[in-house]
Design a protein around this motif. Structure first.
Motif, short mmCIF file in Angstrom:
data_model
loop_
_atom_site.label_atom_id
_atom_site.label_comp_id
_atom_site.label_asym_id
_atom_site.label_seq_id
_atom_site.Cartn_x
_atom_site.Cartn_y
_atom_site.Cartn_z
N THR A 166 -10.55 -3.14 8.01
CA THR A 166 -10.10 -4.48 7.68
C THR A 166 -9.54 -5.22 8.89
OG1 THR A 166 -9.53 -3.64 5.49
CG2 THR A 166 -8.64 -5.78 6.09
N HIS A 167 -8.79 -4.50 9.71
CA HIS A 167 -8.05 -5.15 10.78
C HIS A 167 -8.68 -4.79 12.12
CE1 HIS A 167 -5.12 -6.44 7.86
NE2 HIS A 167 -5.12 -5.21 7.37
N ALA A 184 -8.20 1.52 9.85
CA ALA A 184 -7.70 0.15 10.02
C ALA A 184 -7.57 -0.58 8.69
CB ALA A 184 -8.60 -0.63 10.98
N GLU A 185 -7.07 0.13 7.68
CA GLU A 185 -6.91 -0.49 6.37
C GLU A 185 -5.65 -1.35 6.31
OE1 GLU A 185 -6.61 0.78 1.63
OE2 GLU A 185 -6.72 2.33 3.17
N GLN A 186 -4.61 -0.91 7.02
CA GLN A 186 -3.30 -1.55 6.92
C GLN A 186 -2.76 -1.93 8.30
OE1 GLN A 186 -0.87 -2.24 4.44
NE2 GLN A 186 -2.58 -2.16 3.00
N VAL A 187 -2.02 -3.02 8.38
CA VAL A 187 -1.43 -3.45 9.64
C VAL A 187 -0.49 -2.38 10.18
CG1 VAL A 187 0.12 -5.13 10.71
CG2 VAL A 187 -1.67 -5.90 9.14
N GLU A 218 -0.49 -0.63 13.92
CA GLU A 218 0.67 -0.60 14.82
C GLU A 218 1.04 0.83 15.19
OE1 GLU A 218 2.76 -4.70 13.09
OE2 GLU A 218 3.41 -2.72 12.38
N ALA A 219 0.98 1.75 14.24
CA ALA A 219 1.30 3.15 14.52
C ALA A 219 0.29 3.77 15.47
CB ALA A 219 1.38 3.94 13.22
N CYS A 220 -0.98 3.40 15.32
CA CYS A 220 -2.01 3.92 16.22
C CYS A 220 -1.82 3.40 17.64
CB CYS A 220 -3.39 3.54 15.68
SG CYS A 220 -4.76 4.37 16.50
N LEU A 221 -1.43 2.14 17.75
CA LEU A 221 -1.14 1.58 19.08
C LEU A 221 0.03 2.31 19.73
CD1 LEU A 221 -1.54 -2.22 18.24
CD2 LEU A 221 -2.86 -0.97 19.97
N ASP A 222 1.07 2.63 18.95
CA ASP A 222 2.21 3.36 19.49
C ASP A 222 1.80 4.75 19.95
OD1 ASP A 222 3.86 1.22 18.98
OD2 ASP A 222 4.64 2.03 17.09
N TRP A 223 0.90 5.38 19.20
CA TRP A 223 0.47 6.75 19.51
C TRP A 223 -0.46 6.81 20.72
CZ3 TRP A 223 -4.76 8.36 17.95
CH2 TRP A 223 -5.05 9.69 18.30
N SER A 224 -1.42 5.88 20.78
CA SER A 224 -2.51 6.03 21.74
C SER A 224 -2.68 4.85 22.71
CB SER A 224 -3.84 6.20 20.99
OG SER A 224 -4.18 5.00 20.32
N PHE A 266 0.82 -1.20 0.00
CA PHE A 266 0.00 0.00 0.00
C PHE A 266 0.86 1.26 0.00
CE2 PHE A 266 -1.69 3.47 2.57
CZ PHE A 266 -2.89 3.75 1.95
N TRP A 267 1.93 1.25 0.76
CA TRP A 267 2.71 2.47 0.96
C TRP A 267 3.51 2.83 -0.29
CZ3 TRP A 267 0.69 4.48 5.12
CH2 TRP A 267 0.11 3.62 6.05
#
Length: 450
Positions: free
Chosen positions: A269-270, A232-235, A239-245, A77-78
């Motif tokens: 998706t995830h 939540a389209e991409q893993v 992971e980045a959201c978990l690191d942030w919040s 995706f990136w």
């Protein structure tokens, strides 16, 4: 009043024969009378309520086929996103209008009657705000008026490159606004929506592209219409959201924002099983785009769990790698079969899978667009699609088997006619302005590919 007489029609009371549908001058269904005859009516074979496409980035249709060469490393995706950033650098307002009109023609011919345009390409080539801040929105609206497709326009707030308000990159300069500028743009966009069935909502590109305070400000200033967001389209995004919040994207949104029936969470998706159940309970729509999600390698939506939880969903064509209404439904079911390693996953026991897919996408799509459609019922917009019983794959089919055959075997070739808010835009399988619109599209692409 225009009158259609359908040999077979799918109504809220099920499949009925010899159904006379009256369409008023306002584009709404004025009457529905089964088991009747009218020699003055236009005759059609099979009449269905038409689907709404709940997620579109119209300009990306011009990229179809341009990102299918593997790079030196792993493509994902990136890497696709970087290619997209490069493509948008050259798009003029005229290009956007030509591309959107061509897309609309293809979507209408496949059986969609309306579209939600998730629109974040706002500014000039150098990132400067146009004299009319909604110039690009106006071009999308003009394309919809030319093609006749129903439009719910969703201007998108896009302010940052990643979670926590990180500065945007060079490739994002044409997308960017702060809340005040965005709300001005949205009000300017309203002036371009001149048809009675045009709708206006609001969208946030993603949790990584806006801050919580910016979301709060925009929701306070845009209290009408649907609200959409990529999530939540991409893993890597999770992971980045978990690191942030400390929370995953769907968990964070449902915990911090009043998500209800106005909302459409695109992709989703995830998700964990708990998040899937919470999203279903919220009343929001999951916006599924199976062909794009497959093309980008996003993953497989937890459809079986979400269906069992009573979740609402609809489909969109997103990046428009394909432009096919029932193609999205087919791939949705097939992806579930691949993931679950069993068949007929998105249906209840004993139920037609095609019927369940169509009914769910019909109601979810109309909800996500905030559009009074989704059935052959008095008072709703006359968003209708007719199928041709002369198509070999529909020969001898009746009832729900018609939908099974269309979705899983027939595709767009089965479509004979489409009406959007009463506008008869597809006749005998061809859009009424197909050739004219295609000329404009070819001109734009010739310049862009030079």
């Amino acid at each position: 009043m225009r009158k259609l007489l359908a040999e077979i029609a799918l109504t809220p009371d099920g499949w009925q024969r010899d159904v006379l549908v009256g369409i008023g001058a306002d584009g709404r269904i004025a009457s529905v009378v089964p088991e009747t005859q009218d020699h003055d009516a236009e005759c059609v074979d099979i009449l269905l309520p038409a689907l709404c496409n709940l997620h579109s980035h119209a300009f990306q249709r011009a990229m179809a086929g341009l990102t299918q060469r593997r790079g030196t490393g792993d493509d994902d995706f990136w890497s696709w996103r970087e290619a997209m950033y490069g493509f948008v650098r050259a798009l003029t307002p005229e290009d956007v209008e030509a591309i959107a009109a061509q897309l609309h023609v293809e979507l209408l011919e496949s059986g969609f009657a309306a579209i939600a345009e998730f629109h974040y390409l706002h500014h000039d080539l150098d990132g400067a705000v146009h004299t009319d801040p909604a110039e690009m929105s106006g071009r999308v609206a003009a394309a919809a008026a030319t093609s006749g497709i129903g439009l719910t326009h969703l201007p998108v707030l896009y302010a940052h490159s990643d979670f926590g308000g990180k500065p945007p990159g060079e490739g994002q300069k044409r997308f960017l606004n702060d809340p005040d500028g965005f709300l001005r743009l949205r009000e300017c966009a309203r002036a371009h929506l001149t048809r009675d069935d045009d709708g206006l909502g609001v969208a946030f590109h993603s949790l990584r592209a806006v801050t919580p305070d910016q979301m709060t400000a925009v929701l306070a200033g845009a209290s009408d219409g649907p609200v959409h967001i990529h999530i939540a389209e991409q893993v890597r995004e999770v992971e980045a959201c978990l690191d942030w919040s400390g929370q995953s994207p769907v968990d964070w949104l449902l915990s911090h924002v009043d998500v209800d029936e106005r909302w459409c969470l695109v992709h989703a998706t995830h998700m964990t099983a708990e998040e899937t159940a919470r999203l279903a309970r919220s009343g929001a729509v999951a916006g599924l785009c199976p062909t794009t999600e497959a093309d980008l390698g996003d993953g497989i939506f937890p459809g079986h769990t979400y269906r069992e939880a009573g979740g609402r969903w609809g489909v969109g064509t997103d990046s428009h790698i394909r432009a096919d209404a029932v193609g999205e439904l087919c791939l949705l079911e097939w992806s579930q079969r691949l993931g679950e390693r069993r068949r007929n996953v998105m249906a209840e026991p004993g139920q037609s899978t095609g019927r369940h897919l169509y009914d769910s996408a019909l109601s979810g799509g109309a909800q996500a667009l905030g559009r009074a459609s989704g059935g052959i019922k008095t008072g709703l917009w006359a968003d209708l699609v007719a199928l041709d019983t002369q198509h070999p794959l529909l020969s001898g089919q009746s009832g729900d088997a018609i939908l099974d055959a269309w979705i899983f075997s027939g595709g767009r070739a089965c479509v004979s006619d489409v009406w959007s808010a009463g506008r008869h835009v597809v006749r005998d399988g061809r859009h009424i302005r197909r050739d004219e619109i295609a000329r404009g599209y070819r001109g734009a692409m010739t310049r862009l590919m030079a």
